[in-house]
Design an enzyme around this catalytic site. Structure first.
Site, short mmCIF file in Angstrom:
data_model
loop_
_atom_site.label_atom_id
_atom_site.label_comp_id
_atom_site.label_asym_id
_atom_site.label_seq_id
_atom_site.Cartn_x
_atom_site.Cartn_y
_atom_site.Cartn_z
N SER A 112 33.71 36.66 42.73
CA SER A 112 32.96 35.88 43.72
C SER A 112 31.57 36.44 44.01
CB SER A 112 33.75 35.80 45.04
OG SER A 112 33.99 37.10 45.57
N ASP B 215 29.53 37.12 54.94
CA ASP B 215 30.88 36.79 55.38
C ASP B 215 31.73 38.06 55.31
OD1 ASP B 215 31.68 37.16 52.75
OD2 ASP B 215 32.00 35.03 52.32
N HIS C 172 31.18 39.46 51.47
CA HIS C 172 30.04 39.29 50.56
C HIS C 172 28.70 39.60 51.23
CE1 HIS C 172 33.31 36.63 49.12
NE2 HIS C 172 32.97 37.17 47.96
#
Length: 369
Positions: free
Chosen positions: A40, A330, A333
């Site tokens: 991600s 978040d 990240h």
């Protein structure tokens, strides 16, 4: 940015005339192709096309992206591959699953990354349908067949060999596997000092496969300081200090990764693999956020609970007003600003950060090829 050789100039002319009807706004003349693999941290939107819970296709993701819309990037704006593409003089690579990746867009490269995956196939099984590393490499093979159909096998091979590869994987093998639940299967199977060499040995197989598929310049990032992200602070920290067990895992993994890359470079007698010490890059602004213009490196901009580290980032989450003041977007990240700082170190950092050399040096070396 790499300069254009005589062969490249002639090849570009032939391609343009042969294809005629295409116009290529995608990359500046001489920009090398760029290929991205991993999780991600570098996914540009492949998971948008999958039935999975590992998605970033809803607001407020993308709030600071040029379109101000979610793109599938796990960021408020651009991520690490975007900033590297900028340095290469090219537009961002498209997700491999995007229907827009066709024709001369293929010459820019492709992003094969998928949120939730790890080195191991059993990492991220809770996300159901994600593109595991073996499948990313199969897609890379498939991409090469598509590219050869477009420009011929000889030119396709040269484009791959001259391309830049970024691979970011490993963190999920800890946070979404070993440490995901108490007494996980992997934690019952291995102690951390044994689990790390196992991961490294499996990673080595993936990198050798990448080399077999034609990659000759591969930027390999380590894990960040796993125990310091807001999610782990919320779940494991009582005093705001980084979770020691995850920090220990990162401290074992990253040096062993660098040593393994050095071994591979000796085997291939070339600087194929470049290690980026992203643990140290993150640690710089985590330990001294104000030196980098951040107000906090503990609290996520978007989330809920302690440190905004619990749950998903959604329209119902707490949301900071100035994302540039937060090192983390978040619970897991980095923010766009943090990603930009990381890429600056990748480009120009000393050997403390980049082994054996930074990306600017690599690009300068390759400009004469």
């Amino acid at each position: 940015m790499a300069t254009l050789s005589l062969w490249d100039t002639w090849a570009s002319i032939v391609i343009i005339f042969a294809l005629g009807c295409y116009h290529v706004p995608a990359a500046k003349a001489g920009a090398r192709a760029f290929f991205v693999f991993g999780d991600s941290l570098v996914d540009n939107g492949n998971n948008n096309y999958l039935v999975t819970t590992a998605r970033a296709d809803s607001p407020p993701y993308g709030i600071d992206y040029p379109t101000h819309r979610p793109t599938g990037r796990f960021s408020n704006g651009r991520n690490i591959p975007d900033f590297i593409s900028e340095k290469l003089g090219s537009e961002p690579t498209l997700p491999y699953l995007s229907p827009e990746l066709r024709g001369q867009k293929l010459l820019v490269g492709a992003n094969f990354a998928s949120a939730g995956i790890g080195i191991l196939n059993d990492t991220g099984i809770q996300f159901i349908n994600i593109i595991r590393m073996w499948q990313q490499l199969e897609y890379f093979r498939e991409y090469q067949h598509r590219l050869a159909s477009l420009i011929g096998s000889h030119r396709a091979k040269k484009l791959i060999n001259k391309g830049l590869v970024l691979i970011t994987v490993g963190g999920n093998d800890f946070v979404n596997n070993y440490f995901l639940v108490p007494y996980s299967t992997r934690s019952r199977q291995y102690d951390i000092p044994d689990y790390v060499p196992f991961l490294i040995s499996e990673y080595k197989k993936l990198l050798k496969k990448l080399h077999d598929l034609g990659a000759r310049r591969v930027l390999v990032t380590g894990t960040g300081p796993l125990g310091c992200v807001p999610a782990e602070l919320a779940m494991r920290s009582r005093d705001g200090n980084c979770a020691p067990e995850l920090q220990r895992a990162a401290a074992l993994f990253n040096p062993q990764l660098t040593w393994m890359l050095r071994e591979l470079n000796k085997r291939y007698d070339s600087h194929v693999f470049i290690a980026a010490n992203t643990q140290l890059m993150h640690s710089d602004f985590i330990t001294n956020p104000r030196a980098y213009g951040f107000e906090t490196s503990k609290v996520a901009c978007c989330g809920q609970g302690p440190y905004n580290g619990l749950g998903l980032c959604t329209a119902a989450s707490n949301l900071c007003t100035n994302r540039d003041k937060y090192a983390f977007w978040d619970p897991f990240h980095p923010s766009e600003k943090a990603n930009r700082i990381i890429v600056k170190q990748i480009m120009t950092g000393s050997t403390k950060y980049m082994d054996p050399m930074n990306l600017s040096t690599i690009l300068a070396m390759d400009s004469g090829l």
